[in-house]
Design a protein around this motif. Structure first.
Motif, PDB file in Angstrom:
ATOM      1  N   ALA A   1     -38.847 -48.003 -27.768  1.00 29.49           N
ATOM      2  CA  ALA A   1     -40.245 -48.434 -27.860  1.00 29.49           C
ATOM      3  C   ALA A   1     -40.869 -47.996 -29.181  1.00 29.49           C
ATOM      4  CB  ALA A   1     -41.046 -47.887 -26.677  1.00 29.49           C
ATOM      5  N   VAL A   2     -40.593 -46.760 -29.600  1.00 27.61           N
ATOM      6  CA  VAL A   2     -41.149 -46.253 -30.857  1.00 27.61           C
ATOM      7  C   VAL A   2     -40.521 -46.980 -32.037  1.00 27.61           C
ATOM      8  CG1 VAL A   2     -41.483 -44.224 -32.309  1.00 27.61           C
ATOM      9  CG2 VAL A   2     -41.645 -44.016 -29.824  1.00 27.61           C
ATOM     10  N   LEU A   3     -39.211 -47.188 -31.980  1.00 23.83           N
ATOM     11  CA  LEU A   3     -38.516 -47.929 -33.034  1.00 23.83           C
ATOM     12  C   LEU A   3     -39.131 -49.322 -33.215  1.00 23.83           C
ATOM     13  CD1 LEU A   3     -35.611 -47.998 -34.727  1.00 23.83           C
ATOM     14  CD2 LEU A   3     -35.043 -49.566 -32.873  1.00 23.83           C
ATOM     15  N   THR A   4     -39.344 -50.009 -32.107  1.00 21.43           N
ATOM     16  CA  THR A   4     -39.910 -51.361 -32.157  1.00 21.43           C
ATOM     17  C   THR A   4     -41.325 -51.335 -32.711  1.00 21.43           C
ATOM     18  OG1 THR A   4     -38.551 -52.004 -30.259  1.00 21.43           O
ATOM     19  CG2 THR A   4     -40.437 -53.411 -30.778  1.00 21.43           C
ATOM     20  N   HIS A   5     -42.110 -50.358 -32.277  1.00 17.50           N
ATOM     21  CA  HIS A   5     -43.477 -50.211 -32.787  1.00 17.50           C
ATOM     22  C   HIS A   5     -43.468 -50.009 -34.298  1.00 17.50           C
ATOM     23  CE1 HIS A   5     -47.511 -48.593 -33.424  1.00 17.50           C
ATOM     24  NE2 HIS A   5     -46.944 -47.550 -33.996  1.00 17.50           N
ATOM     25  N   ASN A   6     -42.581 -49.151 -34.781  1.00 17.81           N
ATOM     26  CA  ASN A   6     -42.526 -48.872 -36.213  1.00 17.81           C
ATOM     27  C   ASN A   6     -42.116 -50.105 -37.009  1.00 17.81           C
ATOM     28  OD1 ASN A   6     -43.187 -46.254 -35.557  1.00 17.81           O
ATOM     29  ND2 ASN A   6     -41.135 -45.429 -35.884  1.00 17.81           N
ATOM     30  N   ALA A   7     -41.126 -50.837 -36.506  1.00 15.81           N
ATOM     31  CA  ALA A   7     -40.669 -52.047 -37.192  1.00 15.81           C
ATOM     32  C   ALA A   7     -41.794 -53.068 -37.276  1.00 15.81           C
ATOM     33  CB  ALA A   7     -39.462 -52.636 -36.468  1.00 15.81           C
ATOM     34  N   ARG A   8     -42.501 -53.244 -36.184  1.00 16.84           N
ATOM     35  CA  ARG A   8     -43.595 -54.214 -36.164  1.00 16.84           C
ATOM     36  C   ARG A   8     -44.754 -53.775 -37.060  1.00 16.84           C
ATOM     37  NH1 ARG A   8     -44.461 -54.171 -31.130  1.00 16.84           N
ATOM     38  NH2 ARG A   8     -43.424 -56.099 -30.483  1.00 16.84           N
ATOM     39  N   SER A   9     -45.093 -52.508 -37.044  1.00 17.96           N
ATOM     40  CA  SER A   9     -46.236 -52.014 -37.821  1.00 17.96           C
ATOM     41  C   SER A   9     -46.017 -52.198 -39.317  1.00 17.96           C
ATOM     42  CB  SER A   9     -46.487 -50.533 -37.505  1.00 17.96           C
ATOM     43  OG  SER A   9     -46.895 -50.362 -36.172  1.00 17.96           O
TER      44      SER A   9
END
Length: 367
Positions: free
Chosen positions: A24-32
């Protein structure tokens, strides 16, 4: 390790030491970061040395990255072998092995190389002519790090000479503003340093254009500088890497929040015979020996409830200081100093959601 990382396992049951990435954090970082680049109207070309993972690269492309950045021939060949459509080798292509990897990779993906001199691409240019291909290159400009890169005062002269070489096409200029990290935890100084790097690179690009050369790409690249250097008008591309995983060094200087660190290393306490110092099964072969921006020599920071730091380490042993009630067999979670170094130490990592393994990813192109 791969056979022992099974979907459905509680991460606390994994054999240690093991890298665990919070999906979830990885995906958030990629999107941000993708949203940040999109908002600036620039291209995003993440540095792949951070994850060395096909799945992470696919996620970055899904969110709009135009391709990836590589530092080694192995990374270049892996990316060009079906992972990414466009690869920038941000490293001088010196030596026959690197030249061969560029030409091989150019058959399956767009390949751009970086150089700070004619000597750096002389062999590549002649090999490209012999192969009947044209390879694009960018001029590496030193904007303050003091590593590779032409002095800005000589950039026009060097660009002029490079443009005469056969087999090569001038694509633009690039820099790695890694010195932004070096100014530390003062956000105003980081912002000022990053802006100065971006402005200097744009000035160099304008001077090269005035000398009669097209400059398509003006590329900056670092996670500490990602909120400053790419905001300069005239910059066309950003190449951050660490942002997708985060690490303790970025937390230490305030570039990334603790909540946005996706990577950790799980370790077990294996001995408590040294009194206040417990021994864990994560040493430098699990955590890497990359230095700490805390300035205290630590190789990792404990983020589980016991607290403490991995103050120093041998190859397979870490020296845990300051942990409360340390007992043999306890599982601790460590935030590593530098994510890129850690990923290169492991062949497989666990992907988790809410403390449960949901996937395992192979780490590619390791040294």
């Amino acid at each position: 390790m791969s056979a022992a990382i099974l979907v459905g396992m509680d991460v606390r049951d994994l054999p240690t030491p093991v890298v665990v990435i919070d999906r979830a954090v990885l995906t958030h970082n990629a999107r941000s970061m993708a949203d940040h680049a999109s908002g600036l109207g620039i291209a995003l070309r993440p540095h792949w040395k951070t994850t060395k993972s096909a799945q992470a690269a696919a996620l970055q492309l899904e969110f709009g990255a135009i391709g990836h950045t590589a530092a080694t021939s192995a990374e270049l060949k892996a990316l060009a072998g079906g992972i990414s459509p466009s690869v920038f080798l941000a490293y001088p292509p010196v030596g026959s092995a690197r030249v061969s990897s560029v030409l091989e990779s150019a058959r399956t993906a767009e390949v751009i190389v970086g150089t700070d001199s004619v000597a750096g691409v002389h062999e590549l240019g002649h090999a490209a002519v012999a192969a009947g291909v044209m390879i694009s290159f960018r001029l590496d400009v030193d904007t303050g790090l003091g590593r590779t890169g032409v002095d800005p005062s000589r950039a026009v002269e060097v660009a002029r000479e490079l443009s005469k070489l056969p087999g090569l096409r001038f694509d633009g200029v690039w820099t790695h503003e890694g010195h932004v990290q070096g100014v530390g935890a003062d956000p105003a100084r980081r912002q000022q340093t990053g802006l100065a790097a971006g402005l200097l690179l744009v000035e160099v690009a304008d001077a090269i254009r005035a000398d009669g050369h097209a400059v398509d790409s003006v590329s900056v690249g670092s996670t500490p500088g990602a909120w400053s250097a790419p905001t300069v008008s005239g910059v066309t591309e950003a190449r951050p890497g660490t942002y997708i995983l985060g690490d303790e060094n970025q937390v230490a200087i305030g570039t990334i929040s603790e909540d946005d660190v996706a990577v950790s290393v799980l370790s077990r306490i294996v001995s408590t015979q040294r009194g206040a110092v417990a021994i864990i099964d994560a040493g430098i072969k699990a955590l890497s020996s990359d230095g700490s921006l805390h300035g205290d020599g630590r190789v990792g920071t404990i983020v589980s409830s016991s607290g403490g730091i991995v103050a120093t380490a041998h190859e397979e042993h870490g020296f845990l200081h300051g942990a409360a009630d340390a007992r043999v067999g306890d599982v601790i979670r460590i935030r590593p100093n530098h994510a890129c170094g850690v990923m290169n130490m492991h062949s497989m990592v666990a992907i988790a959601e809410d403390g449960v393994v949901v996937d395992s990813w192979r780490i590619l192109a390791r040294h």
